[in-house]
Design a protein around this motif. Structure first.
Motif, mmCIF file in Angstrom:
data_model
loop_
_atom_site.group_PDB
_atom_site.id
_atom_site.type_symbol
_atom_site.label_atom_id
_atom_site.label_comp_id
_atom_site.label_asym_id
_atom_site.label_seq_id
_atom_site.Cartn_x
_atom_site.Cartn_y
_atom_site.Cartn_z
ATOM 1 N N LEU A 1 0.870 -1.175 0.000
ATOM 2 C CA LEU A 1 0.000 0.000 0.000
ATOM 3 C C LEU A 1 0.906 1.223 0.000
ATOM 4 C CD1 LEU A 1 -2.466 -1.210 2.737
ATOM 5 C CD2 LEU A 1 -3.228 -0.379 0.519
ATOM 6 N N MET A 2 0.800 2.065 -1.020
ATOM 7 C CA MET A 2 1.681 3.220 -1.180
ATOM 8 C C MET A 2 0.868 4.503 -1.045
ATOM 9 S SD MET A 2 3.681 1.700 -4.532
ATOM 10 C CE MET A 2 2.115 1.231 -5.297
ATOM 11 N N ILE A 3 1.266 5.359 -0.113
ATOM 12 C CA ILE A 3 0.526 6.587 0.168
ATOM 13 C C ILE A 3 1.467 7.770 0.008
ATOM 14 C CG2 ILE A 3 -0.855 7.829 1.878
ATOM 15 C CD1 ILE A 3 -1.215 5.037 3.265
ATOM 16 N N GLY A 4 1.098 8.716 -0.850
ATOM 17 C CA GLY A 4 1.961 9.871 -1.062
ATOM 18 C C GLY A 4 1.199 11.037 -1.652
ATOM 19 N N ALA A 5 1.746 12.227 -1.436
ATOM 20 C CA ALA A 5 1.162 13.441 -1.997
ATOM 21 C C ALA A 5 2.269 14.236 -2.668
ATOM 22 C CB ALA A 5 0.490 14.279 -0.917
ATOM 23 N N GLY A 6 1.947 14.858 -3.792
ATOM 24 C CA GLY A 6 2.935 15.667 -4.496
ATOM 25 C C GLY A 6 4.148 14.854 -4.898
ATOM 26 N N THR A 7 5.337 15.403 -4.635
ATOM 27 C CA THR A 7 6.575 14.707 -5.007
ATOM 28 C C THR A 7 6.801 13.452 -4.167
ATOM 29 O OG1 THR A 7 7.852 16.116 -3.501
ATOM 30 C CG2 THR A 7 7.667 16.823 -5.794
ATOM 31 N N GLY A 8 5.984 13.244 -3.138
ATOM 32 C CA GLY A 8 6.069 12.029 -2.346
ATOM 33 C C GLY A 8 5.724 10.779 -3.127
ATOM 34 N N VAL A 9 5.263 10.957 -4.369
ATOM 35 C CA VAL A 9 4.953 9.805 -5.203
ATOM 36 C C VAL A 9 6.204 9.256 -5.882
ATOM 37 C CG1 VAL A 9 4.536 10.941 -7.441
ATOM 38 C CG2 VAL A 9 3.102 8.993 -6.747
ATOM 39 N N ALA A 10 7.314 9.983 -5.825
ATOM 40 C CA ALA A 10 8.535 9.609 -6.549
ATOM 41 C C ALA A 10 8.989 8.175 -6.273
ATOM 42 C CB ALA A 10 9.650 10.606 -6.234
ATOM 43 N N PRO A 11 9.173 7.765 -5.002
ATOM 44 C CA PRO A 11 9.683 6.404 -4.790
ATOM 45 C C PRO A 11 8.731 5.317 -5.257
ATOM 46 C CG PRO A 11 9.018 7.386 -2.700
ATOM 47 C CD PRO A 11 8.988 8.483 -3.728
ATOM 48 N N TYR A 12 7.429 5.621 -5.364
ATOM 49 C CA TYR A 12 6.478 4.606 -5.810
ATOM 50 C C TYR A 12 6.618 4.346 -7.306
ATOM 51 C CZ TYR A 12 4.679 5.904 -1.251
ATOM 52 O OH TYR A 12 4.576 6.179 0.104
ATOM 53 N N ARG A 13 7.024 5.356 -8.044
ATOM 54 C CA ARG A 13 7.373 5.135 -9.452
ATOM 55 C C ARG A 13 8.536 4.153 -9.540
ATOM 56 N NH1 ARG A 13 10.828 7.828 -13.381
ATOM 57 N NH2 ARG A 13 9.878 7.800 -15.481
ATOM 58 N N ALA A 14 9.526 4.324 -8.637
ATOM 59 C CA ALA A 14 10.656 3.400 -8.592
ATOM 60 C C ALA A 14 10.201 1.999 -8.180
ATOM 61 C CB ALA A 14 11.712 3.915 -7.621
ATOM 62 N N PHE A 15 9.298 1.916 -7.204
ATOM 63 C CA PHE A 15 8.801 0.620 -6.745
ATOM 64 C C PHE A 15 8.167 -0.167 -7.905
ATOM 65 C CE2 PHE A 15 7.989 1.301 -1.882
ATOM 66 C CZ PHE A 15 9.326 1.601 -1.719
ATOM 67 N N LEU A 16 7.301 0.502 -8.654
ATOM 68 C CA LEU A 16 6.586 -0.200 -9.716
ATOM 69 C C LEU A 16 7.502 -0.510 -10.895
ATOM 70 C CD1 LEU A 16 3.045 1.443 -9.670
ATOM 71 C CD2 LEU A 16 3.886 -0.600 -8.495
ATOM 72 N N GLN A 17 8.438 0.377 -11.200
ATOM 73 C CA GLN A 17 9.430 0.060 -12.235
ATOM 74 C C GLN A 17 10.202 -1.197 -11.857
ATOM 75 O OE1 GLN A 17 12.081 3.316 -13.029
ATOM 76 N NE2 GLN A 17 10.632 4.414 -14.334
ATOM 77 N N GLU A 18 10.576 -1.287 -10.577
ATOM 78 C CA GLU A 18 11.341 -2.433 -10.091
ATOM 79 C C GLU A 18 10.537 -3.717 -10.207
ATOM 80 O OE1 GLU A 18 14.770 -4.123 -7.827
ATOM 81 O OE2 GLU A 18 14.446 -2.290 -8.994
ATOM 82 N N ARG A 19 9.295 -3.687 -9.765
ATOM 83 C CA ARG A 19 8.470 -4.892 -9.803
ATOM 84 C C ARG A 19 8.176 -5.308 -11.251
ATOM 85 N NH1 ARG A 19 4.006 -5.639 -5.006
ATOM 86 N NH2 ARG A 19 5.525 -6.410 -3.484
#
Length: 598
Positions: free
Chosen positions: A455-473
């Motif tokens: 479960l990934m929760i972020g606002a604004g630039t806080g979404v950055a690491p989730y882009r990395a998470f999904l690229q990795e998976r």
């Protein structure tokens, strides 16, 4: 491609050496491919590496660290190396993983801890502090300790977490090996001196007793480290720098890509990129004018000749004012107001003044002419790198590091101001601009080792690491449940990376997505509201082993989401608040609830 199966038989020492030599020549994509192979090797299949035969230790030694950004972990590893080089043995542990009831059984305890926000411990170390400062903490009679505290002197409660721990260890009956050392953001020199002092003292005591037999310890394989790090950053060219908000947006957000080809730098999703930024030339000019100094004025700086312009541009912080600078300027200007701020009972007023006045503002308000460059820079802090969460996976984008940056812009005393690094990236860093960078590891914000839901929760630039998470998976072919909660101001202009999320939703890399655009309706909706709307499913995911991540604003997002999670657990589990808090706390202890907030 898929990783090969792990061998059934252990490798010999010579074979392991051959493998280590091979890995030094692999690129990041190949290393990603081999990771499945190496993860299949248990510790028993790895050959032991002997420690020096002269290893001695009269008392058991434990090194503990509590960190938010990784600086304390880096120093703890340096301390471990220092004591081992002197023939001592020790145990190194993150406060997150440490079994707190062992404290009373320790003999020598060395602690390195940073302060987060207004006097709080690092978030991953919260459980450790709650125990040691609580009623269940056991007496520590006979335990010797030493504390190295990191902090930021621009905050009122400077190094408070280290001070609290130092005092509490004494209250529990511990005895100091050496006095606590408090370090500002330019912590390297005093930290190195503390490491040398404490390791020298322990070694002198240990070697006075009988030597113990050598020990051996198994170590996992590791690739050769890059030659580039915080003290020696890599000159990385910018290969992309573009706005990713729509026309008419009330915010400014940019996607920036660096080439790290040839650097040997390796990172994981959740890590940060450190940028050794330089100050805005326009601010440097204004400061020199206010000081009455010519830009080419030369002076000696650490044994080398430098111009004052070069020093103020590349080597020192010239925006945020500190108590050290306040003391210096009060002495130089003899201004009664500044002298009053130095008084002990003016701590709150002093803190407000420093937050609302940059160095330039103070110099202009209380002018002094004929300032000596050596004295002026001695009152400044070294210019520190800025950290940004990586928005890319090395498996998906070899030789690149991506960032999502919202420039910090604000007005102060009638003048437009901007962040040192974010202003540089937004206003002066064009394509092919070269900036010094390094990787800052973040072990407290990691994808689960298994295929657990996230479960990934972020606002604004806080979404950055989730882009990395999904690229990795996606690159690894991991088919696991994932759910993103994203918040911003307006759907039409501020839906960062919208097409990428939609693509991942379509192919199943992203299972679900809920969004909250706060300014698209009269009653503002934020991510914590979306969480409560999906309370039943969120709790079901947690019960099934999901890991939860929060990234973004520490002042509002993080506490609001935390409260929402407690409310969700209390409601769905039909329990009271105290039990719900214990549930959430257990998620943190199990590293299933991780935060990267700023």
């Amino acid at each position: 491609m898929n990783a090969p199966e792990s061998p059934g038989n252990p490798l010999t020492l010579d074979q392991w050496r051959q493998v280590e030599e091979l890995t030094r020549s692999l690129d990041p994509m190949q290393m990603c491919w081999l990771s499945g192979y190496f993860s299949g090797l248990d510790a028993g299949s790895r050959p032991p590496r002997p420690q020096p035969a002269s290893s001695v230790s009269a008392r058991a030694l434990t090194i503990l660290y509590g960190t938010e950004t990784g600086n304390c972990a880096e120093l703890a590893r340096a301390l471990k190396t220092a004591v081992e080089e002197k023939g001592l043995t020790c145990t190194l542990s993150d406060m997150t993983d440490y079994k707190v009831r062992q404290l009373s059984q320790e003999q020598d305890l060395l602690v390195i801890v940073s302060t987060y926000g207004e006097g709080d411990p690092p978030q991953p170390a919260t459980g450790f502090f709650e125990f040691i400062e609580g009623r269940k903490a056991q007496k520590m009679d006979g335990v010797r300790f030493a504390v190295l505290a990191l902090g930021d002197s621009t905050y009122e409660y400077y190094c408070q977490a280290g001070k609290r721990l130092d005092q509490r260890l004494e209250e529990l009956g511990g005895h100091r090996l050496i006095a606590r050392v408090d370090c500002d953001v330019d912590y390297e020199d005093p930290a190195d001196a503390w490491i040398s002092a404490v390791s020298d003292q322990l070694a002198a005591e240990a070697h006075a007793g009988p030597p113990l037999t050598a020990v051996t310890q198994a170590h996992p394989i590791a690739t050769a480290p890059s030659a580039y790090d915080k003290r020696n950053p890599f000159p990385a060219p910018i290969i992309e720098n573009m706005a990713i908000v729509g026309r008419g947006s009330t915010k400014e957000t940019r996607h920036i890509e660096f080439s790290i080809a040839g650097s040997g730098l390796v990172y994981e999703p959740g890590d940060a990129l450190g940028i050794a930024a330089s100050n805005d030339p326009a601010v440097v000019v204004d400061l020199l004018e206010a000081l009455g100094l010519a830009s080419e004025t030369k002076f000696e700086l650490k044994g080398q000749v430098s111009t004052v312009e070069e020093a103020l541009t590349h080597r020192f912080e010239i925006t945020a004012a500190t108590p050290r600078f306040l003391d210096y300027w009060a002495l130089l200007s003899e201004a009664p107001f500044l002298r009053q701020l130095q008084e002990e009972d003016r701590a709150g007023e002093r803190s407000v003044f420093l937050r609302t006045h940059h160095i330039l503002d103070i110099v202009r308000r209380f002018p002094v002419r004929d300032v000596m460059p050596q004295g002026f820079v001695a009152a400044l802090r070294p210019l520190q790198p800025r950290l940004y969460s990586l928005a890319s996976s090395l498996c998906a984008t070899p030789d690149e590091a991506h960032l999502t940056v919202a420039p910090l812009r604000y007005g102060l005393h009638g003048t437009a101001r901007s962040g040192v690094a974010s202003g540089l990236l937004a206003d002066r860093a064009e394509i092919d601009t070269v900036l010094p960078v390094y990787i800052q590891s973040n072990q407290h914000f990691r994808l689960p080792a298994n295929d657990a839901p996230i479960l990934m929760i972020g606002a604004g630039t806080g979404v950055a690491p989730y882009r990395a998470f999904l690229q990795e998976r996606e690159a690894r072919g991991i088919a696991a449940q994932s759910w993103l909660f994203f918040g911003e101001r307006n759907f039409r202009t501020d839906f960062l990376y919208q097409t990428e999320w939609q693509g991942w939703l379509k192919d199943g890399t992203l299972s679900r997505m809920d969004v909250a655009f706060s300014r698209d309706r009269a009653d503002k909706i934020y991510v914590q509201h979306r969480l409560k709307e999906q309370a039943r499913d969120i709790f079901a995911w947690l019960e099934e082993g999901a890991h939860i991540y929060v990234c973004g604003d520490a002042a509002n997002l993080a506490p609001d989401v935390h409260e929402a999670l407690i409310d969700i657990v209390a409601h769905e589990a039909h329990t009271g608040r105290e039990a719900a808090e214990d549930y959430v706390r257990s998620l943190q202890a199990d590293r299933r609830y991780q935060r990267d907030v700023y």
